[in-house]
Every structure is written in structure tokens, then in C-alpha cells.
Scaffold this motif. Sequence first.
Motif: not given
Length: 273
Positions: A115-136
Motif C-alpha cells: 500500500g505504499k503507492n496509490r498508483f503502481e506500475l505494471k511491467w511493461p506499460n500499465d498503470v494500476l489503481a486498486s489492482g485494476a488497469k487505469l492507463a496504458g
Amino acid sequence: MAFRLAPTAASEGFRLEAHDTVGSTNALALDRARAGDPGKLWVVSKKQDSGRGRRGRVWATPEGNLAATLLVVTNAELRLAATLGFVAGLALADALDAVVPKGRIAIGLDGGSDGKNRFELKWPNDVLASGAKLAGILLESAILEGDRFAVAVGIGVNVVAYPKDLPYPATSLGALGAACDAETLFLALSDAWSENARLWNDGRGLAAVRRRWLARAAGLGGQVAVRIDGNVVRGTFETIDEDCRFVIRDDEGSVLTIAAGDVHFGAVASAQV
């Protein structure tokens, strides 16, 4: 509110081309490069009719979402230019942190997160929020005269809407209770890009980018499954290497380095993917 550049971006020579609707911001940016544009051009829109994701997948951008592409013209070798996707991920995560009030987003990645990051980076090209894809993020390139490359760094964010018919969880800022429009997010993104691009420094600062990226990495240390050309490899996500390739340790203890593939975490990694 109209799209506009952050003062830091404008002072560094970035320019803005804004549209109400486009076919593809990436395609437009590469067209500008072929016509002689020197780069440092942002092409943005709140609606995109023919956007693309990785491997030719459709990336829908309905009215109110953000489609933004930065045109980069560089002499850096293509291997290094390809790591601009990691710069983009960091810049977008920083921008989201800046414009989304604290407490609005809680990370809940399947597979665990501290929980240290509200927004996490999923390799190679996604941004996640609450475990779901928010951006590509999608990089596309073209070869120019004079041993130069044009790289279109495409960033698509689900601001007000997200697709429902996907094989993985997706979300939007609106669905997560964040009242932020595409224009405000882009303003913060153009500012955050400048800082992260200075860190990247035409690839010379890639080691620092890698360290920052790993600090935001989704699923690090957890179970992972990677689909590569129809085959699935399972193991533990250990790190990304100095070239930002995905490194896992499989169930037999062998270390595998992966340049391209679709990544799944946690319970999904244990199932058929």
C-alpha cells in the motif's frame, strides 16, 4: 478548461497540439515527425476513435478520457529509446499523485501490496489503481533521416470511463471517486514528464529510472505468470534488469529474463492465463 502545458514544460521548449477528437494521437505525432517536426510536441485529445494498444489491440478513448502522445526525436539508439515507456509510467504516476486527493485511491492488487503507492506500475506499460488497469502506454517509432528516430510515447488514461469487456480488471478515475478531468491531468503530466525525462537523460540516467520504477512496481516479489507467444511461464517476479526487461525465478529455481510478454499476478497467475 482547455488543454495547456505546465509552465515548466513550456519554458523547456515543449509545444502543444490539442484536438477535440482524433483518430490516433500516436499516428498524428509520427506524421508530424515525418513532415519535419523536431520533437518535444505533445498531441492531446479527450476523444480518440482509432487508438491502439500493444500488439494491435484496440484502446478506446471515449469523450472525457485522456489520449496524449509526446513526440520525441532522438539520436539515442533504439534500445534506449524503447525505455521511454518506463519514463512515461513514472511521469503519469507522479502526475496522478499530484492531482488525485490523498485517501481517494487504495491499492488492492491481487497478489498483495504493502500500500505504499496509490498508483503502481505494471511491467511493461500499465498503470494500476486498486489492482485494476487505469492507463496504458504505447511506444511507436519511425526512422528519420540523419540516423535519428521519432518515438511516439502514447499515454491513454481512463479518466471518466473504462471498458467493461476485458479479460482483466479495469477502472477509471471517476469510478474510484476522483474528481479530475483530462485537462487537469495533462497539465500535471506535462510537468512530471520534464522532471523524469531529465532523469532519463537520453538513456544515460536509465539506472536511476529503473530504481524509481522498481519502487512503484506492482507485484514485486509475488507470484507471476507471463504469456509469451502462446506459452505461459510461472514463477516469482524478482526485478527488472538494467535494460528494463522482466526477470522472474521459475518454480525450479531458474532465473528467466523476458523482453516481451503479458503479465498476470497473484491468483490469476495460478490459474490458466
